[in-house]
Write a protein that holds these residues in place. Structure first.
Motif, PDB file in Angstrom:
ATOM      1  N   ASP A  41       0.822  -1.214   0.000  1.00 42.21           N
ATOM      2  CA  ASP A  41       0.000   0.000   0.000  1.00 42.21           C
ATOM      3  C   ASP A  41       0.855   1.263   0.000  1.00 42.21           C
ATOM      4  N   GLU A  42       2.155   1.118   0.247  1.00 42.25           N
ATOM      5  CA  GLU A  42       3.051   2.263   0.332  1.00 42.25           C
ATOM      6  C   GLU A  42       3.904   2.382  -0.931  1.00 42.25           C
ATOM      7  N   GLU A  43       4.130   3.615  -1.317  1.00 41.22           N
ATOM      8  CA  GLU A  43       5.020   3.906  -2.453  1.00 41.22           C
ATOM      9  C   GLU A  43       6.440   4.126  -1.933  1.00 41.22           C
ATOM     10  N   ILE A  44       7.412   3.717  -2.723  1.00 34.32           N
ATOM     11  CA  ILE A  44       8.796   4.081  -2.445  1.00 34.32           C
ATOM     12  C   ILE A  44       8.950   5.525  -2.909  1.00 34.32           C
ATOM     13  N   GLU A  45       9.443   6.368  -2.025  1.00 33.78           N
ATOM     14  CA  GLU A  45       9.500   7.804  -2.279  1.00 33.78           C
ATOM     15  C   GLU A  45      10.863   8.205  -2.864  1.00 33.78           C
ATOM     16  N   MET A  46      10.908   9.410  -3.389  1.00 37.48           N
ATOM     17  CA  MET A  46      12.148   9.960  -3.943  1.00 37.48           C
ATOM     18  C   MET A  46      13.235  10.037  -2.865  1.00 37.48           C
ATOM     19  N   ASN A  47      12.840  10.320  -1.613  1.00 30.99           N
ATOM     20  CA  ASN A  47      13.812  10.356  -0.514  1.00 30.99           C
ATOM     21  C   ASN A  47      14.421   8.986  -0.253  1.00 30.99           C
ATOM     22  N   ASP A  48      13.656   7.926  -0.495  1.00 34.59           N
ATOM     23  CA  ASP A  48      14.191   6.573  -0.339  1.00 34.59           C
ATOM     24  C   ASP A  48      15.269   6.320  -1.396  1.00 34.59           C
ATOM     25  N   LEU A  49      15.014   6.779  -2.606  1.00 32.81           N
ATOM     26  CA  LEU A  49      16.009   6.668  -3.673  1.00 32.81           C
ATOM     27  C   LEU A  49      17.263   7.461  -3.310  1.00 32.81           C
ATOM     28  N   TYR A  50      17.071   8.654  -2.789  1.00 33.72           N
ATOM     29  CA  TYR A  50      18.210   9.493  -2.373  1.00 33.72           C
ATOM     30  C   TYR A  50      19.041   8.780  -1.313  1.00 33.72           C
ATOM     31  N   VAL A  63      19.353   5.562  -0.730  1.00 29.67           N
ATOM     32  CA  VAL A  63      20.067   4.424  -1.316  1.00 29.67           C
ATOM     33  C   VAL A  63      21.258   4.917  -2.143  1.00 29.67           C
ATOM     34  N   CYS A  64      21.082   5.986  -2.906  1.00 31.27           N
ATOM     35  CA  CYS A  64      22.206   6.549  -3.684  1.00 31.27           C
ATOM     36  C   CYS A  64      23.309   7.055  -2.753  1.00 31.27           C
ATOM     37  N   TYR A  65      22.913   7.699  -1.680  1.00 32.83           N
ATOM     38  CA  TYR A  65      23.877   8.178  -0.673  1.00 32.83           C
ATOM     39  C   TYR A  65      24.656   7.005  -0.077  1.00 32.83           C
ATOM     40  N   MET A  66      23.958   5.946   0.275  1.00 32.02           N
ATOM     41  CA  MET A  66      24.629   4.795   0.878  1.00 32.02           C
ATOM     42  C   MET A  66      25.505   4.054  -0.136  1.00 32.02           C
ATOM     43  N   ILE A  67      25.092   4.004  -1.390  1.00 38.95           N
ATOM     44  CA  ILE A  67      25.945   3.405  -2.424  1.00 38.95           C
ATOM     45  C   ILE A  67      27.276   4.150  -2.462  1.00 38.95           C
ATOM     46  N   GLU A  68      27.205   5.477  -2.426  1.00 35.83           N
ATOM     47  CA  GLU A  68      28.421   6.301  -2.434  1.00 35.83           C
ATOM     48  C   GLU A  68      29.272   6.050  -1.188  1.00 35.83           C
ATOM     49  N   ARG A  69      28.642   6.017  -0.024  1.00 34.10           N
ATOM     50  CA  ARG A  69      29.377   5.782   1.229  1.00 34.10           C
ATOM     51  C   ARG A  69      30.085   4.435   1.211  1.00 34.10           C
ATOM     52  N   VAL A  70      29.352   3.410   0.836  1.00 31.52           N
ATOM     53  CA  VAL A  70      29.912   2.058   0.831  1.00 31.52           C
ATOM     54  C   VAL A  70      31.050   1.966  -0.187  1.00 31.52           C
ATOM     55  N   ALA A  71      30.834   2.503  -1.381  1.00 33.98           N
ATOM     56  CA  ALA A  71      31.871   2.448  -2.419  1.00 33.98           C
ATOM     57  C   ALA A  71      33.148   3.138  -1.953  1.00 33.98           C
ATOM     58  N   ARG A  72      33.008   4.281  -1.314  1.00 32.64           N
ATOM     59  CA  ARG A  72      34.197   4.987  -0.808  1.00 32.64           C
ATOM     60  C   ARG A  72      34.873   4.183   0.301  1.00 32.64           C
ATOM     61  N   LEU A  89      16.450  -2.886  -0.393  1.00 32.97           N
ATOM     62  CA  LEU A  89      17.003  -1.699   0.265  1.00 32.97           C
ATOM     63  C   LEU A  89      16.130  -0.470   0.036  1.00 32.97           C
ATOM     64  N   LEU A  90      15.587  -0.316  -1.153  1.00 33.13           N
ATOM     65  CA  LEU A  90      14.660   0.794  -1.402  1.00 33.13           C
ATOM     66  C   LEU A  90      13.408   0.660  -0.540  1.00 33.13           C
ATOM     67  N   SER A  91      12.930  -0.567  -0.376  1.00 38.70           N
ATOM     68  CA  SER A  91      11.729  -0.806   0.427  1.00 38.70           C
ATOM     69  C   SER A  91      11.974  -0.574   1.911  1.00 38.70           C
ATOM     70  N   CYS A  92      13.205  -0.734   2.353  1.00 34.60           N
ATOM     71  CA  CYS A  92      13.561  -0.541   3.768  1.00 34.60           C
ATOM     72  C   CYS A  92      14.167   0.829   4.046  1.00 34.60           C
ATOM     73  N   ALA A  93      14.373   1.632   3.021  1.00 33.26           N
ATOM     74  CA  ALA A  93      15.089   2.902   3.173  1.00 33.26           C
ATOM     75  C   ALA A  93      14.424   3.839   4.172  1.00 33.26           C
ATOM     76  N   CYS A 139      17.040   6.010   9.550  1.00 36.12           N
ATOM     77  CA  CYS A 139      17.060   6.348  10.984  1.00 36.12           C
ATOM     78  C   CYS A 139      18.234   5.693  11.709  1.00 36.12           C
ATOM     79  N   GLU A 140      18.863   4.728  11.066  1.00 36.69           N
ATOM     80  CA  GLU A 140      19.997   4.014  11.660  1.00 36.69           C
ATOM     81  C   GLU A 140      21.274   4.839  11.520  1.00 36.69           C
ATOM     82  N   ASN A 141      22.270   4.479  12.294  1.00 38.78           N
ATOM     83  CA  ASN A 141      23.591   5.077  12.156  1.00 38.78           C
ATOM     84  C   ASN A 141      24.143   4.681  10.779  1.00 38.78           C
TER      85      ASN A 141
END
Length: 156
Positions: free
Chosen positions: A8-17, A19-28, A49-53, A58-60
């Motif tokens: 019933d919930e949509e994945i929002e643009m902030n969820d995409l943001y 995930v992109c932020y974490m991809i960058e963090r992990v890659a670095r 990951l998008l569904s759990c974003a 809220c996590e560290n």
């Protein structure tokens, strides 16, 4: 795009943001290209990951980073995106900055029949990422419509 666990919930643009932020963090952190992280996590993992974003943000971020590395068996490499010529690049964009750049590029180039996972896979596997991630040039500073046009035209 519908949430995998809460249809019933949509994945929002902030969820995409996020995930992109974490991809960058992990890659670095593991000194790999973003493409490696995206392809190793894969389509199903990215959808998860998008569904759990909305909860993961809220996590560290250090914990999320370590969890991704462990859960997806991401290996260390020797690519350091932050190793720049100090005379050419006095400022290195943060993972938050680059998360925003990639989130906007995905948003601006996603097709009507594509979802966020398709967009992530398509964008991060495009050769333009080598230019965007070269902080010795200013491609990442360009307005989002310029980056999107360069993406669609095959380069800057």
């Amino acid at each position: 795009m519908k949430n995998k666990y809460f249809p019933d919930e949509e994945i929002e643009m902030n969820d995409l943001y996020f995930v992109c932020y974490m991809i960058e963090r992990v890659a670095r952190h593991i000194k790999q290209k973003n493409k490696y992280v995206v392809n190793t996590i894969g389509r199903d993992g990215l959808y998860h990951l998008l569904s759990c974003a909305n909860v993961l943000h809220c996590e560290n971020p250090l914990k999320v980073e370590e969890d991704w590395i462990k859960d997806y068996n991401l290996k260390a490499g020797d690519y350091d995106v932050t190793a720049v010529d100090q005379e050419l690049a006095s400022i290195i964009p943060s993972p938050l900055d680059m998360g925003a750049v990639y989130q906007r590029l995905i948003r601006d180039t996603i097709g009507s029949k594509e979802d966020y996972v398709d967009g992530i896979m398509k964008v991060y596997n495009n050769e333009i990422c080598d230019v965007i991630d070269n902080y010795n040039c200013s491609a990442f500073y360009e307005p989002s419509y310029v980056i999107a046009r360069a993406y669609q035209n095959g380069g800057f």
